[in-house]
Scaffold this motif. Structure first.
Motif, short mmCIF file in Angstrom:
data_model
loop_
_atom_site.label_atom_id
_atom_site.label_comp_id
_atom_site.label_asym_id
_atom_site.label_seq_id
_atom_site.Cartn_x
_atom_site.Cartn_y
_atom_site.Cartn_z
N CYS A 175 0.98 -0.96 -0.11
CA CYS A 175 -0.10 -0.10 -0.12
C CYS A 175 1.05 1.23 -0.06
CB CYS A 175 -0.86 0.02 1.26
SG CYS A 175 -0.11 0.06 2.85
N THR A 177 2.09 3.04 2.78
CA THR A 177 1.94 3.78 3.53
C THR A 177 3.11 4.09 4.50
OG1 THR A 177 -0.55 3.15 3.93
CG2 THR A 177 0.67 4.11 5.89
N CYS A 178 3.85 3.14 4.77
CA CYS A 178 5.13 2.95 5.68
C CYS A 178 6.13 3.76 5.09
CB CYS A 178 5.51 1.49 6.08
SG CYS A 178 5.88 0.30 4.57
N CYS A 220 -0.24 -0.03 9.29
CA CYS A 220 0.10 -1.03 8.18
C CYS A 220 -1.37 -2.03 8.18
CB CYS A 220 1.30 -1.96 8.63
SG CYS A 220 1.32 -3.43 7.52
N PRO A 221 -1.94 -1.93 7.25
CA PRO A 221 -3.47 -2.65 7.34
C PRO A 221 -3.27 -4.20 7.56
CG PRO A 221 -2.82 -2.12 5.31
CD PRO A 221 -1.90 -1.32 5.98
N SER A 252 2.08 -6.29 9.00
CA SER A 252 3.19 -6.83 8.45
C SER A 252 4.49 -6.26 8.90
CB SER A 252 3.21 -6.64 6.82
OG SER A 252 2.25 -7.02 6.12
N ILE A 253 4.49 -5.08 9.76
CA ILE A 253 5.43 -4.71 10.56
C ILE A 253 5.78 -5.02 11.84
CG2 ILE A 253 6.65 -2.25 11.07
CD1 ILE A 253 5.08 -1.13 8.54
S1 SF4 Z 1 4.51 -3.03 5.12
FE1 SF4 Z 1 2.33 -2.49 5.41
S2 SF4 Z 1 2.21 -0.30 5.39
FE2 SF4 Z 1 3.84 -0.76 4.63
S3 SF4 Z 1 3.43 -1.17 2.24
FE3 SF4 Z 1 3.22 -3.31 3.14
S4 SF4 Z 1 1.06 -3.33 3.56
FE4 SF4 Z 1 1.51 -1.19 3.47
#
Ligand code: SF4
Length: 87
Positions: free
Chosen positions: A15, A17-18, A56-57, A60-61
């Motif tokens: 996505c 976002t991070c 993070c939706p 994953s982090i």
């Molecule tokens: S780690 Fe999470 S926030 Fe970052 S790109 Fe992947 S899904 Fe998106």
């Protein structure tokens, strides 16, 4: 105190976002025909790391302390996400 971050690439949905919110710690990588997140190997202020991880939706982090303990997400949070995805 956060000593390390890890990105679970298989569950990352790319996505962005991070890496937009915290480019010091996250970067975009090409994996096949998709874009995923990866850790840069650098850290950022703890609040920025927490905001990125909590945003993070796909959870994953992982934020890891210097003893190797995962500070975020908790196993309960991962279980909650697994339940939400089983609909
Ligand atoms: S780690 Fe999470 S926030 Fe970052 S790109 Fe992947 S899904 Fe998106």
């Amino acid at each position: 105190m956060i000593a390390k971050i890890e990105v679970d690439i298989p569950t990352c949905i790319g996505c962005g976002t991070c890496w937009v919110a915290c480019p010091d710690a996250f970067r975009e990588v090409e994996v096949g025909e998709e874009y995923k997140a990866a850790a840069t190997g650098r850290l950022a202020p703890e609040k920025a790391l927490r905001n990125a991880a909590e945003g993070c939706p796909s959870l994953s982090i992982s934020l890891i302390d210097d003893s190797g303990a995962v500070l975020y997400p908790t196993e309960a949070q991962r279980e909650e996400l697994r339940k939400r995805l089983q609909w």
